[in-house]
Design an enzyme around this catalytic site. Sequence first.
Site, mmCIF file in Angstrom:
data_model
loop_
_atom_site.group_PDB
_atom_site.id
_atom_site.type_symbol
_atom_site.label_atom_id
_atom_site.label_comp_id
_atom_site.label_asym_id
_atom_site.label_seq_id
_atom_site.Cartn_x
_atom_site.Cartn_y
_atom_site.Cartn_z
ATOM 1 N N CYS A 79 0.820 -1.208 0.000
ATOM 2 C CA CYS A 79 0.000 0.000 0.000
ATOM 3 C C CYS A 79 0.863 1.271 0.000
ATOM 4 O O CYS A 79 1.448 1.598 -1.030
ATOM 5 C CB CYS A 79 -0.989 -0.068 1.151
ATOM 6 N N HIS A 169 -3.345 -5.250 1.602
ATOM 7 C CA HIS A 169 -2.640 -5.583 2.850
ATOM 8 C C HIS A 169 -2.777 -7.068 3.155
ATOM 9 O O HIS A 169 -3.719 -7.451 3.865
ATOM 10 C CB HIS A 169 -3.259 -4.812 4.020
ATOM 11 N N GLU A 171 -1.067 -8.549 5.221
ATOM 12 C CA GLU A 171 -0.778 -8.674 6.664
ATOM 13 C C GLU A 171 -2.020 -8.421 7.509
ATOM 14 O O GLU A 171 -1.994 -8.629 8.711
ATOM 15 C CB GLU A 171 0.375 -7.720 7.052
HETATM 16 N N1 GLN Z 1 -3.711 6.309 1.204
HETATM 17 C C1 GLN Z 1 -2.388 6.042 1.720
HETATM 18 C C2 GLN Z 1 -1.343 6.842 0.945
HETATM 19 O O1 GLN Z 1 -1.641 7.400 -0.085
HETATM 20 C C3 GLN Z 1 -2.077 4.556 1.629
HETATM 21 C C4 GLN Z 1 -3.017 3.795 2.508
HETATM 22 C C5 GLN Z 1 -2.438 2.546 3.090
HETATM 23 O O2 GLN Z 1 -1.239 2.346 3.146
HETATM 24 N N2 GLN Z 1 -3.319 1.719 3.574
HETATM 25 O O3 GLN Z 1 -0.253 6.887 1.371
#
Ligand code: GLN
Length: 193
Positions: A79, A169, A171
């Site tokens: 992410c 994710h 995890e």
């Molecule tokens: N929206 C976050 C970003 O742009 C990422 C979200 C996440 O890591 N769950 O950094």
Amino acid sequence: MKIGVLALQGAFKEHEKMLTALGVKWCEIRQAEDLSKNLNGIIIPGGESTVISKLLIELNMMDKLQHILHTGVPVFGTCAGLILLSKQICDDTTTTIGAMDIEVKRNAYGRQLGSFAANGEFLGIGTIPMVFIRAPYIKSVGKNVQVLCTLQDKIVAARQENYLVTAFHPELTADLSVHKYFIQMVIDNIGNN
Ligand code: GLN
């Protein structure tokens, strides 16, 4: 084998739990000196990519991390970690580590779909559960990048040599298979050196 988990902000504890469940040793990367430890792999967790980027620069960790990744140490970004590993972010000026030849879109699923769960086919693994939280997706990939998973026509996991990223994710699920996949990358890399 020891995996360093970047622990500046975000969901790093959850990765540590996955590694413990797999019987893999880990340590937290909180300052530049932690990057001098002999790490066989690095995990960059989800969180807020703008905050993690700022902290990496303020703590003089950005250059060091870039250098380590250039030497071929495997890295797994989830992410925000995916965003930080990308060479380019759409309409965004956040400084990234810039390791992977991908263009990403942040917060790409809109408000209603800010968080959702789905099942998807991950190349080389099979069907896995995936949790998305204000997730990015990969808009385009360079020719050295292998797409590992697409969902709703969007690329949500990819690999370029020793760099692995997921927009979701793993995890935050009970499924260890993506972490196992990464640990296999680390084992292969140790074997090649
Ligand atoms: N929206 C976050 C970003 O742009 C990422 C979200 C996440 O890591 N769950 O950094």
